[in-house]
Design an enzyme around this catalytic site. Structure first.
Site, mmCIF file in Angstrom:
data_model
loop_
_atom_site.group_PDB
_atom_site.id
_atom_site.type_symbol
_atom_site.label_atom_id
_atom_site.label_comp_id
_atom_site.label_asym_id
_atom_site.label_seq_id
_atom_site.Cartn_x
_atom_site.Cartn_y
_atom_site.Cartn_z
ATOM 1 N N TYR A 202 1.144 -0.739 -0.225
ATOM 2 C CA TYR A 202 -0.138 0.465 -0.095
ATOM 3 C C TYR A 202 0.669 1.036 0.267
ATOM 4 O O TYR A 202 1.877 1.106 0.455
ATOM 5 C CB TYR A 202 -0.911 0.250 1.000
ATOM 6 C CG TYR A 202 -2.137 -1.084 1.048
ATOM 7 C CD1 TYR A 202 -3.104 -0.698 0.504
ATOM 8 C CD2 TYR A 202 -1.821 -2.062 1.649
ATOM 9 C CE1 TYR A 202 -4.197 -1.309 0.370
ATOM 10 C CE2 TYR A 202 -2.955 -3.384 1.556
ATOM 11 C CZ TYR A 202 -3.769 -3.684 1.570
ATOM 12 O OH TYR A 202 -5.301 -4.145 1.155
ATOM 13 N N ASP A 307 -7.776 -11.043 -1.103
ATOM 14 C CA ASP A 307 -6.729 -10.289 0.125
ATOM 15 C C ASP A 307 -7.355 -9.027 0.147
ATOM 16 O O ASP A 307 -7.391 -7.623 -0.445
ATOM 17 C CB ASP A 307 -5.811 -10.512 0.157
ATOM 18 C CG ASP A 307 -4.448 -9.335 -1.092
ATOM 19 O OD1 ASP A 307 -4.946 -9.911 -2.270
ATOM 20 O OD2 ASP A 307 -3.928 -8.808 -0.802
ATOM 21 N N ASP A 308 -7.507 -8.493 1.258
ATOM 22 C CA ASP A 308 -8.167 -7.319 2.179
ATOM 23 C C ASP A 308 -8.956 -6.939 1.940
ATOM 24 O O ASP A 308 -9.095 -5.916 1.252
ATOM 25 C CB ASP A 308 -6.794 -6.289 2.052
ATOM 26 C CG ASP A 308 -5.525 -7.589 2.966
ATOM 27 O OD1 ASP A 308 -5.314 -7.732 3.108
ATOM 28 O OD2 ASP A 308 -4.238 -6.214 2.120
ATOM 29 N N ILE A 309 -10.240 -7.703 1.874
ATOM 30 C CA ILE A 309 -11.474 -6.592 1.553
ATOM 31 C C ILE A 309 -12.649 -8.059 2.337
ATOM 32 O O ILE A 309 -12.424 -8.458 3.690
ATOM 33 C CB ILE A 309 -11.890 -7.326 -0.372
ATOM 34 C CG1 ILE A 309 -11.815 -9.050 0.549
ATOM 35 C CG2 ILE A 309 -11.268 -7.721 -1.341
ATOM 36 C CD1 ILE A 309 -12.501 -9.768 -1.234
#
Length: 661
Positions: A202, A307-309
């Site tokens: 990120y 990922d990361d949802i």
């Protein structure tokens, strides 16, 4: 996430058999020495699987005769000429069986060139079947049975030839060209099929220049995979349906072309999980169309990440089909992946697909994981981070459990040295905590997620490459020293000091065995016990440490050739210099406090406090131990000053009570 070329058509059976044989026959040697600590080739990175030394040496000098065998690519032949360019003039013979009369002969061979292989191996006294398997090579330096000086490099494929050339180049670039090179036989091949990096952090994605420099580094380190998946590229994640602009497409084309030329997979990834409808034909078509554009550019490896949802389905049509619990999400994702696999991957010969599940780090079974594994097409590779987003250790037992859960080919998405969760820090230490047996127990490969600072990531990444190539012989600290020497050049010692100040990380906590830690411990020990002479000696040693740190920034800026590296780390260099200057003052402050010099202590404390207020790099920190001394010294001083002030206040109150003004 928070973090083989075609076989020789004339003899395919022989080609196939040779390509997949890993030799078990011993290599004859009068003095075999398998990479001991004092090996003259310890600088090689990645470390080869096998190095056997002979009681011999070779002095490389012009003129040379170069023989290039059949099926060696033009690029590999040109690369060899470049490596040997300091030894011109030389004579190159293509696809020749003739013996030359030059003092030194260099033969570059492909495993399919049976005639030359048999001859050269026989002349060097090495069994022919010792040519390793995929991406492997054998490099022989020494003399043949007739006493002629020889260098023979044979690769099992074009990648293997290129990797052997890199090893030869490292040997020559270390200054050995002016000395006698030990006669050796290097037999080498990678332990993992996938070795590389994921741009998966990120924050601001790397620039195109960053990517090209980092890919060049990865190719040099025999990495073979680059996954394009920057989290904050909107067209990767939230705008995944939207095609890239012509300019961005051109940049991606440049990366893809580079990867092809350097035997690297370019993996194109999209992360649709925030907005996709898993049953939507329109969304499936959008996924196919965007990947088709990349296929047209030459991409053959694709990825869809979840990922990361959120952990529940957000579209009513998805809930109507699959329900609304975490296992429903898994079934919906598997269904979407399977449809994409059937309609795109299977219709594009040579295409490969990988994914990241939403439960990519949780230990053990979960309802989601069980359903995802059950329904996902068996040919799709799954990426997993180990136990935890940032796994301190990844063991064979961890892998065995993950294999039992997923029942798919597994890759390790290794969130080291990524720092998007702690952008104030750099992680410049070596890769630690990865079991040596992961490759032999079925892990397909390791893909590292680097830092936002691309160039600074190369120190840790060189150790990742070393581990990924040869985990059984991976020596983290030797690999780390090699990386520091290669990156630092003349500034190696300064870079090492800086790296030590930025070495601790979630996978490698502070080590108390460093000389600086030892000097800190001794100083505070003698400070508490009041041993005056030993205290002054410890203070002298500590002052020397602070002085070295203080000048590190200047020395690196003056002597390190890689100015991009310096530009990336400049804020941390400034912090290191300031911290060292303040620590020098704090050291004097503690000694003044011990002597009872309240005035000097107060002056020094004000200077330190003012430096803190004025310093611009407040969001940048070093490893905790390099702040501990300053923090503890200031805390002790503040307590002492407060005690003195309270004592003075009580004395004044007593004087007033007794009638004194």
């Amino acid at each position: 996430m928070k973090v083989c070329r075609r076989a020789n058509a004339r003899n395919p059976a022989i080609r196939l058999a040779i390509c997949f044989i890993v030799a078990t026959l011993p290599i004859p040697s009068s003095n075999a020495n398998a990479q001991s600590k004092d090996s003259p080739f310890n600088f090689l990175s990645p470390k080869p699987q096998s190095i056997t030394y002979q009681n011999d040496h070779l002095t490389l000098k012009a003129p040379l005769q170069i023989i290039v065998g059949k099926n060696v690519s033009v690029e590999n032949a040109a690369n060899l000429r470049s490596i040997l360019s300091p030894f011109q003039p030389f004579n190159q013979i293509w696809k020749s069986n003739a013996k030359g009369i030059h003092p030194i002969q260099v033969s570059l061979l492909h495993v399919s060139d049976l005639t030359l292989l048999h001859r050269e191996f026989r002349e060097m006294g090495v069994p022919f079947r010792t040519v390793p398997a995929r991406e492997g090579y054998i490099l022989m330096i020494g003399h043949d049975r007739s006493g002629h000086s020889q260098i023979v490099l044979a690769g099992s494929d074009q990648a293997g030839i290129a990797y052997g050339e890199q090893t030869l180049s490292q040997i020559l670039d270390k200054g050995l060209r002016t000395t006698q090179i030990p006669a050796v036989i290097i037999k080498d091949f990678p332990a993992f099929s996938y070795r590389g990096i994921i741009e998966g952090f990120y924050g601001t994605p790397w620039s195109q220049a960053d990517r090209m420099r980092l890919l060049t580094f990865c190719a040099r380190q025999k990495m073979n995979t680059f996954v394009y998946a920057p989290k904050d590229d909107p067209f990767h994640r939230n705008l995944w349906r939207v095609p890239y602009s012509p300019l961005k497409q051109s940049e991606l084309r440049q990366l893809i072309t580079f990867c092809k030329r350097h035997h690297m997979r370019f993996v194109f990834a999209l992360s649709p999980g925030n907005t996709v409808s898993y049953v939507s034909d329109a969304d499936l078509l959008a996924m196919i169309q965007k990947n088709q554009m990349m296929w047209n550019e030459g991409v053959r490896n694709f990825a869809i990440f979840f990922d990361d949802i959120g952990r529940h389905l957000t579209h009513s049509e998805d809930r109507a089909r699959f329900g609304n619990d975490t296992s429903a999400l898994a079934k919906a994702q598997a269904s979407f992946m399977n449809r994409f696999y059937t309609q795109f991957i299977q219709t594009h010969p040579g295409a490969q697909l990988m994914t990241v599940p939403t439960d990519y780090y949780q230990p053990g079974h979960t309802p989601y994981r069980d359903q995802f594994a059950k329904y996902l097409n068996a040919h799709i590779t799954v990426l997993w981070t180990g136990n935890g987003v940032i796994a301190k250790k990844v063991s064979v037992q961890d892998l065995a459990l993950a294999k039992q859960i997923f029942h798919h080919p597994l890759l390790l998405w290794d969130n080291y040295p990524v720092n998007d969760y702690l952008p104030s820090r750099l992680f410049l230490g070596p890769l630690l905590g990865r079991d040596r047996g992961l490759a032999t127990h079925g892990l397909q490969g390791i893909l590292s997620n680097p830092m936002m600072e691309a160039e600074a990531s190369t120190i840790a990444l060189q150790t990742v490459a070393d581990y990924a190539w040869n985990p059984l012989r991976y020596d983290a600290y030797q690999s780390w020293e090699n990386a520091l020497r290669e990156s630092g050049g003349q500034a190696y010692l300064s870079l090492r000091r800086f790296a030590l100040a930025n070495r601790s990380s979630p996978i490698a906590p502070i080590e108390t065995t460093s000389s600086f830690s030892k000097n800190l411990s001794e100083f505070f020990s003698y400070y508490r016990t009041g041993e005056h002479r030993r205290l002054l000696l410890a203070a002298h040693h500590l002052a020397g440490d602070f002085q070295e740190m203080k000048h590190t920034a200047t020395e690196l800026e003056l002597h390190m050739e890689n100015k991009t590296f310096i530009h990336e780390i400049r804020p941390w260099l400034r912090v290191m210099s300031m911290n060292a200057s303040q620590s020098q003052l704090a050291l004097e402050m503690l000694l003044s406090m011990r002597d009872g010099d309240r005035k000097r202590v107060g002056e020094l404390r004000k200077i330190i406090q003012q430096h803190d207020l004025d310093f611009p790099y407040k969001g940048v920190t070093l490893s905790p131990e390099f702040h501990t001394f300053l923090r503890d010294a200031c805390a002790q001083t503040d307590h002492w000053i407060m005690q003195k002030s309270q004592m003075l206040y009580r004395i004044l109150e007593l004087l007033r009570a007794n009638g004194h003004s």
